[in-house]
Write a protein that holds these residues in place. Structure first.
Motif, PDB file in Angstrom:
ATOM      1  N   GLY A 341       0.817  -1.210   0.000  1.00 10.03           N
ATOM      2  CA  GLY A 341       0.000   0.000   0.000  1.00 10.03           C
ATOM      3  C   GLY A 341       0.846   1.254   0.000  1.00 10.03           C
ATOM      4  N   HIS A 342       0.156   2.395   0.054  1.00  7.08           N
ATOM      5  CA  HIS A 342       0.797   3.707   0.162  1.00  7.08           C
ATOM      6  C   HIS A 342       0.526   4.268   1.559  1.00  7.08           C
ATOM      7  CE1 HIS A 342       1.406   3.995  -4.219  1.00  7.08           C
ATOM      8  NE2 HIS A 342       0.163   3.608  -4.369  1.00  7.08           N
ATOM      9  N   ALA A 343       1.380   5.211   1.987  1.00  5.18           N
ATOM     10  CA  ALA A 343       1.128   5.917   3.241  1.00  5.18           C
ATOM     11  C   ALA A 343       1.530   7.372   3.089  1.00  5.18           C
ATOM     12  CB  ALA A 343       1.904   5.274   4.390  1.00  5.18           C
ATOM     13  N   TRP A 344       0.709   8.251   3.620  1.00  6.52           N
ATOM     14  CA  TRP A 344       1.008   9.689   3.681  1.00  6.52           C
ATOM     15  C   TRP A 344       0.873  10.110   5.134  1.00  6.52           C
ATOM     16  CZ3 TRP A 344      -1.258  14.111   5.415  1.00  6.52           C
ATOM     17  CH2 TRP A 344      -0.733  15.331   4.945  1.00  6.52           C
ATOM     18  N   LEU A 345       1.955  10.655   5.721  1.00  7.19           N
ATOM     19  CA  LEU A 345       2.001  11.015   7.130  1.00  7.19           C
ATOM     20  C   LEU A 345       2.441  12.468   7.258  1.00  7.19           C
ATOM     21  CD1 LEU A 345       4.191   7.954   8.242  1.00  7.19           C
ATOM     22  CD2 LEU A 345       1.689   8.002   8.075  1.00  7.19           C
ATOM     23  N   ALA A 346       1.824  13.210   8.145  1.00  3.64           N
ATOM     24  CA  ALA A 346       2.246  14.597   8.360  1.00  3.64           C
ATOM     25  C   ALA A 346       1.803  15.053   9.740  1.00  3.64           C
ATOM     26  CB  ALA A 346       1.672  15.511   7.285  1.00  3.64           C
ATOM     27  N   GLY A 347       2.516  16.057  10.268  1.00  5.71           N
ATOM     28  CA  GLY A 347       2.186  16.597  11.583  1.00  5.71           C
ATOM     29  C   GLY A 347       3.452  16.922  12.343  1.00  5.71           C
ATOM     30  N   GLU A 348       3.403  16.771  13.660  1.00 10.06           N
ATOM     31  CA  GLU A 348       4.581  17.046  14.491  1.00 10.06           C
ATOM     32  C   GLU A 348       5.706  16.085  14.115  1.00 10.06           C
ATOM     33  OE1 GLU A 348       7.504  17.468  17.326  1.00 10.06           O
ATOM     34  OE2 GLU A 348       6.366  15.596  17.180  1.00 10.06           O
ATOM     35  N   ALA A 349       6.928  16.609  13.962  1.00  6.95           N
ATOM     36  CA  ALA A 349       8.029  15.855  13.349  1.00  6.95           C
ATOM     37  C   ALA A 349       8.362  14.561  14.085  1.00  6.95           C
ATOM     38  CB  ALA A 349       9.273  16.744  13.247  1.00  6.95           C
ATOM     39  N   SER A 350       8.445  14.577  15.410  1.00  5.64           N
ATOM     40  CA  SER A 350       8.806  13.366  16.138  1.00  5.64           C
ATOM     41  C   SER A 350       7.699  12.320  16.039  1.00  5.64           C
ATOM     42  CB  SER A 350       9.112  13.684  17.603  1.00  5.64           C
ATOM     43  OG  SER A 350       7.981  14.235  18.245  1.00  5.64           O
ATOM     44  N   MET A 351       6.440  12.779  16.015  1.00  2.67           N
ATOM     45  CA  MET A 351       5.320  11.859  15.852  1.00  2.67           C
ATOM     46  C   MET A 351       5.373  11.194  14.478  1.00  2.67           C
ATOM     47  SD  MET A 351       1.250  12.750  15.607  1.00  2.67           S
ATOM     48  CE  MET A 351       1.486  13.524  14.006  1.00  2.67           C
ATOM     49  N   VAL A 352       5.633  11.987  13.441  1.00  3.91           N
ATOM     50  CA  VAL A 352       5.691  11.455  12.077  1.00  3.91           C
ATOM     51  C   VAL A 352       6.831  10.449  11.945  1.00  3.91           C
ATOM     52  CG1 VAL A 352       6.136  12.063   9.668  1.00  3.91           C
ATOM     53  CG2 VAL A 352       4.603  13.467  11.040  1.00  3.91           C
ATOM     54  N   ARG A 353       7.964  10.758  12.546  1.00  2.74           N
ATOM     55  CA  ARG A 353       9.105   9.830  12.476  1.00  2.74           C
ATOM     56  C   ARG A 353       8.764   8.498  13.142  1.00  2.74           C
ATOM     57  NH1 ARG A 353      12.409  12.977  14.409  1.00  2.74           N
ATOM     58  NH2 ARG A 353      12.527  12.286  16.568  1.00  2.74           N
ATOM     59  N   ALA A 354       8.086   8.559  14.293  1.00  2.00           N
ATOM     60  CA  ALA A 354       7.703   7.324  14.992  1.00  2.00           C
ATOM     61  C   ALA A 354       6.709   6.511  14.160  1.00  2.00           C
ATOM     62  CB  ALA A 354       7.110   7.661  16.363  1.00  2.00           C
ATOM     63  N   ALA A 372       6.312  11.137   4.030  1.00  4.41           N
ATOM     64  CA  ALA A 372       6.209  11.615   5.406  1.00  4.41           C
ATOM     65  C   ALA A 372       6.807  12.998   5.525  1.00  4.41           C
ATOM     66  CB  ALA A 372       6.930  10.644   6.353  1.00  4.41           C
ATOM     67  N   ALA A 373       6.142  13.877   6.263  1.00  3.78           N
ATOM     68  CA  ALA A 373       6.619  15.247   6.411  1.00  3.78           C
ATOM     69  C   ALA A 373       6.343  15.770   7.809  1.00  3.78           C
ATOM     70  CB  ALA A 373       5.938  16.155   5.379  1.00  3.78           C
ATOM     71  N   GLY A 374       7.358  16.326   8.436  1.00  6.62           N
ATOM     72  CA  GLY A 374       7.194  16.985   9.726  1.00  6.62           C
ATOM     73  C   GLY A 374       6.774  18.428   9.510  1.00  6.62           C
ATOM     74  N   TYR A 375       5.496  18.728   9.646  1.00  2.11           N
ATOM     75  CA  TYR A 375       4.995  20.085   9.423  1.00  2.11           C
ATOM     76  C   TYR A 375       5.476  21.057  10.486  1.00  2.11           C
ATOM     77  CZ  TYR A 375       1.665  18.920   5.676  1.00  2.11           C
ATOM     78  OH  TYR A 375       1.084  18.555   4.490  1.00  2.11           O
ATOM     79  N   TRP A 376       5.655  20.559  11.709  1.00  2.92           N
ATOM     80  CA  TRP A 376       6.126  21.414  12.789  1.00  2.92           C
ATOM     81  C   TRP A 376       6.867  20.551  13.785  1.00  2.92           C
ATOM     82  CZ3 TRP A 376       3.993  21.040  17.920  1.00  2.92           C
ATOM     83  CH2 TRP A 376       2.924  20.154  18.032  1.00  2.92           C
ATOM     84  N   LYS A 377       7.577  21.191  14.705  1.00  4.18           N
ATOM     85  CA  LYS A 377       8.341  20.436  15.693  1.00  4.18           C
ATOM     86  C   LYS A 377       8.275  21.143  17.030  1.00  4.18           C
ATOM     87  CE  LYS A 377      12.701  17.993  16.369  1.00  4.18           C
ATOM     88  NZ  LYS A 377      14.012  17.636  15.766  1.00  4.18           N
ATOM     89  N   ILE A 378       8.010  20.377  18.077  1.00  3.84           N
ATOM     90  CA  ILE A 378       7.916  20.945  19.425  1.00  3.84           C
ATOM     91  C   ILE A 378       9.217  21.651  19.776  1.00  3.84           C
ATOM     92  CG2 ILE A 378       7.694  20.394  21.878  1.00  3.84           C
ATOM     93  CD1 ILE A 378       5.909  18.062  21.097  1.00  3.84           C
ATOM     94  N   GLY A 379       9.119  22.906  20.221  1.00  3.16           N
ATOM     95  CA  GLY A 379      10.289  23.662  20.633  1.00  3.16           C
ATOM     96  C   GLY A 379      10.968  24.431  19.529  1.00  3.16           C
TER      97      GLY A 379
END
Length: 389
Positions: A341-354, A372-379
């Motif tokens: 299959g395919h996957a598209w992931l986005a959101g907070e960077a550490s969450m997306v990496r996990a 996969a894309a980290g749209y933002w990152k905490i801190g």
């Protein structure tokens, strides 16, 4: 010495990982957007990722014959080894390195390689010691010492037409004006950067997905997720019709999908506009699984779904914003098809990496099938992720 050699005989474990990431920048079919994650996984700071992207972009432009192998190749080319020699000299802070003969010195790539090597050293990555393999030969000089990844198009002026509340923590902004007509998205999940007028030398800008267009192509709709202290959050809560903003060129977008495969979409509220645009573009008979993490049930939105789209909303508990447990748990307990299959992931960077790492380990989705894309990152303020495009 042969032109191509066994990777295990020539490179350390760290160098193999670094090569895989660097190769990904030049692997146009599937890999470039994963390169930032690959570099981050070996300890390269996100702010240094663009240096390495520039390096590979420069090599491909100036020396088309440079032998950059595929990310999973079990071999290493002579050209790649010479690149590692040059980078390694800087990571070890070798005295007089700038005077060493190597195929990337003295002018065109010298400054760029030293910048990349210094970034590796700053991140605690030291490369293997080896001798220079071949003298300077086939890499021409740049007209400039460092080329940008793309020419910067002039900003376009637009004006606020309306601001609407979609939920307590999300605002919809409609922009209009003659300048927005060329912005009709060619593919879902494309984005632009919105800059606010300012008297400061550098304008404040943030990236937002194009949610939709007006029927005449003279409007652009965006959704802004509110969070304390955010520049755009403060602006959108005070914005009124007629307010002026400036827009960058369109970037990013969803990779082409094979409609015979299934699709996984996952992200937080910052990914919702892109998820909506992707869902609108899917064939009615395409099987899709959607996971969205929001603050509470009041933040749910209506999604454009068909009978073949399964949606699961995840609400944050006492965990810090962007913690991966919620989406990870929901995905882990869902039975996906055993086919590719395919996957598209986005959101907070550490969450997306996990999420990406979990998919690679446990699901039938290969690296080339995950965007996969980290749209933002905490801190971090205005986090930049190469994967976004």
């Amino acid at each position: 010495m042969s032109r191509v050699m066994y990777l295990n005989h020539q490179c350390s474990v760290m160098e193999k990982r670094l090569l895989k990431a660097l190769r990904a920048f030049g692997w146009l079919d599937a890999w470039p957007s994963q390169a930032g994650f690959l570099l981050e996984e070996i300890g390269v700071s996100p702010e240094h990722t663009f240096l390495f992207a520039r390096l590979i972009k420069g090599l491909m432009m100036a020396a088309p014959d440079f032998e950059l192998l595929g990310p999973d190749s079990q071999f290493v080319s002579r050209d790649e080894l010479n690149m590692m020699v040059a980078l390694g000299g800087v990571t070890r802070n070798k005295p007089g390195f700038s005077d060493d003969p190597n195929p990337f010195q003295p002018v065109a790539f010298g400054g760029l390689l030293e910048a990349c090597g210094s970034a590796l050293r700053e991140d605690g990555i030291i490369l293997k010691t080896r001798s220079t393999l071949i003298p300077a030969s086939n890499i021409p000089d740049y007209e400039e010492s460092i080329q940008p990844l793309r020419k910067q198009a002039p900003l376009v002026t637009a004006r606020v037409k309306a601001v609407e509340s979609l939920s307590p923590l999300v605002r919809k902004v409609v922009l209009s004006g003659r300048g927005v007509k060329p912005y009709k998205a060619l593919q879902p999940a494309q984005w632009v950067k919105i800059f606010l007028p300012t008297e400061k030398p550098r304008a404040e800008g943030r990236a937002f997905t194009i949610q939709s267009h007006g029927s005449m192509g003279d409007e652009l709709c965006f959704e802004v997720a509110l969070h304390p202290g955010g520049v755009m959050s403060q602006w959108v809560q005070q914005a009124k019709a007629g307010d002026e903003v400036h827009l960058s060129s369109v970037r990013g977008g969803l990779w082409p999908l094979d409609p015979s495969k299934w699709l996984l979409l996952a992200g937080d509220e910052t990914a919702l506009p892109a998820i909506k645009s992707i869902l609108k573009s899917l064939p009615d008979d395409m099987l899709a699984y959607v996971f969205v993490e929001v603050e509470n049930p009041g933040e749910r939105q209506v999604l454009p779904i068909s009978e073949r789209v399964l949606v699961q909303w995840v609400y944050r508990s006492a965990e810090p914003s962007g913690a991966p447990e919620g989406l990870l748990g929901a995905m882990s307990s869902t039975p996906f098809p055993h086919t590719s299959g395919h996957a598209w992931l986005a959101g907070e960077a550490s969450m997306v990496r996990a999420l990406r790492q979990r998919l690679l380990r446990e699901r039938s989705i290969g690296v080339g099938g995950i965007q996969a894309a980290g749209y933002w990152k905490i801190g971090e303020v205005d986090h930049r992720d190469l994967a976004v495009g």
